[in-house]
Design an enzyme around this catalytic site. Sequence first.
Site, PDB file in Angstrom:
ATOM      1  N   TYR A 184      10.956  -4.740  -7.062  1.00  0.00           N
ATOM      2  CA  TYR A 184       9.732  -4.572  -7.845  1.00  0.00           C
ATOM      3  C   TYR A 184       8.887  -3.363  -7.469  1.00  0.00           C
ATOM      4  CZ  TYR A 184       5.066  -5.652  -9.722  1.00  0.00           C
ATOM      5  OH  TYR A 184       3.868  -5.585 -10.356  1.00  0.00           O
TER       6      TYR A 184
ATOM      7  N   CYS B  74       0.834  -1.187   0.000  1.00  0.00           N
ATOM      8  CA  CYS B  74       0.000   0.000   0.000  1.00  0.00           C
ATOM      9  C   CYS B  74       0.875   1.245   0.000  1.00  0.00           C
ATOM     10  CB  CYS B  74      -0.921   0.017   1.216  1.00  0.00           C
ATOM     11  SG  CYS B  74      -2.047  -1.390   1.317  1.00  0.00           S
TER      12      CYS B  74
ATOM     13  N   ASN C 177       0.342   0.331   5.891  1.00  0.00           N
ATOM     14  CA  ASN C 177       1.001  -0.466   4.851  1.00  0.00           C
ATOM     15  C   ASN C 177       1.728  -1.608   5.538  1.00  0.00           C
ATOM     16  OD1 ASN C 177       2.375  -1.426   2.563  1.00  0.00           O
ATOM     17  ND2 ASN C 177       4.045   0.030   2.843  1.00  0.00           N
ATOM     18  N   GLY C 178       1.362  -2.840   5.239  1.00  0.00           N
ATOM     19  CA  GLY C 178       2.026  -3.977   5.862  1.00  0.00           C
ATOM     20  C   GLY C 178       1.038  -5.049   6.268  1.00  0.00           C
TER      21      GLY C 178
ATOM     22  N   GLY D 215      -0.603   0.389  -5.162  1.00  0.00           N
ATOM     23  CA  GLY D 215      -1.924  -0.196  -4.952  1.00  0.00           C
ATOM     24  C   GLY D 215      -2.963   0.419  -5.852  1.00  0.00           C
TER      25      GLY D 215
END
Length: 502
Positions: free
Chosen positions: A257, A2, A101-102, A28
Site C-alpha cells: 500500500y 512518515c 519514521n516508525g 503522510g
Amino acid sequence: MCGLAGIVGTSPVNQRLYDALTVLQHRGQDAAGIVTATGGLVSMRKGSGLVRDLFTQEDMLELRGNIGIGHVRYPTAGCDSASEAQPFYVNAPYGIVLGHNGNLTNAAELAEVLTREERRHLNTSSDSEVLLNVLASELQRVGTPRVTPADVFAAVSALYRRCRGGYAVVAMVIGYGILGFRDPHGIRPLVLGQRTTAKGTEYMLASESVALDMLGFREVRDIAPGEAVFIDEAGRLHAQQCVSTMRHTPCIFEFVYFARPDSIIDNVSVQRARMRMGERLAEKIKRERPDHDIDVVIPIPDTSRTAALQVAQILGIKYREGFIKNRYIGRTFIMPGQEQRQKSVRSKLNAIDLEFRNKNVLLVDDSIVRGTTSAQIIDLAREAGARNVYFASAAPPVRYPNVYGIDMPAASELVAADRSDEEVRAVIGADWLIYQDLEDLVHACQHDDARVREFDTSCFSGQYVTGDVTPDYLERLRTQRSDAAKESRRASSSTLKVVRGV
C-alpha cells in the site's frame, strides 16, 4: 507512516527538500517540516497540512543553507497535534534536529528514564522526541568539543542498545553534518543517493528511491539494518555497521500500500511486487472459482491498479477503470476519525455507470482494513447498476494492529479481527470475497536478486519480529489508537486552547 529526506549539497537545498517532500506526500498528509542550516544558524518551518499549503515564498527564502532535512507525517498513536510536527530540535549537545519514521515499542519506558534519570525535558507525547533525546543524551556522553564521525557512531550504537521497535531516522547535527540510520530489523525503509555537480559531490537520504530519482540523484544503496551513515558538511560520506542485523524483515505493507509503484525498496521493485500480487491472486481465483461469471475487473484507485490489471489478463477478462477519483481529497486510510473517513469516500470516488450496468463486477483493492471504504465502494457499484459485486483483496485479512509505525487501529476496529472471511463478506456487503494468501504475498515481494528473504507480516500474522510486543503493550496501544481515544484527545486539546485563550 512518515516520509524523510535529508540533503548535504553544494548549493541551497530548500527547494529540493520541498520537492522531495511533495514526492513523499503519500506517506503522510497530516503535517510537514523543513529545517536548514548555514553558518551554525538554524532555520525551521513546520506545521499541520500539506506541503504545498504549508510553505510560502517567504518561508522558502528563510530556509537558507546547503544542508537540511525534511519530514512529512501522518498521525500515529498518540501523536496527532500540530505541536508534534517534525523535525524536532534540541539545542544540546551541539544542536540536533531529527525526523523519524516508525514507532518505538519501548517509548514509555525510555521517556520515564529520560525525564527521571537523565533530566531531559519532553514537550510532547511523540516517540520521535523520545528518540531525539536518547540520541542527544548519548552524544552528550561522548563529551568532545567537536563532533567526529566516530562520536556519532558511538552514540548511535548506544541508541541501538536502548531503543526497540521499527524506525528510520534522518538527523542533522548543527555545524557538522547529516546522520541516517535504520532499526536492526530494517522494518522501515531508508535509501542513500549521490550526485556530482560542478562544485562537488552531493548526498541525499530519503524514505523512497523515487525522491532521489526526481532530484537527479543516483541511488547508491539502501541503508542496511543496524547501519548508520554520516555525511559531513564537506560532503564526505562515512558509514558504520553499529549493530549486527538481527533479521532483515522490512514491512511488507510498504509493498502492498504505502510505497509509490516507481520506488525500489531493499532491491525490490514495488511495481513488480504488485504485479506478482495480481498474478498470485488470479491463480487463487482460478482454483477456487473455476466457473466464475465475472464480466469485468475494476480496480479501486490508485494502489490496486497494477494488481487488478494482472488479474484481468490472467483470467482473460476485460479490465476497466470504473471509478473516477477526486485527487484533491486525502487518502482515507490516514484520515483521523471514522466519521471523516466515511464522508470522504463518496466525495473522492464517483462510479462510471457504463462500466457497471448489468455486469458481474470484480472489484480489486490492495487491502481491507476497517472495511468502511470497501462497504461504501460496493454500495457505489450497486447504485451504478452492477448485477453482482465481487471483491478481491491483494493482501491477506488484516487481523492485528501494526506496532512499527503504521497507525492501523485497535484490533476491535479491524473488520477481519475475530471474523471469518464469510463474515467479513457479509459486513462489507459483497456477493463473494477472496483474499490473497499470506504465503503468496510473501512470494510476490521476493525475487532471485532480492536481498530480503522474509518480511514483517505482523498485521496479517500477529507475529511481531522484535519479540517484545506483549498483550499489555497492545492494550496500551489500543487506548491510544482507537477513534474514541483520538476524539477525546482532540476535545481535550480544544478545551485547553479555550482555557488559555488561544
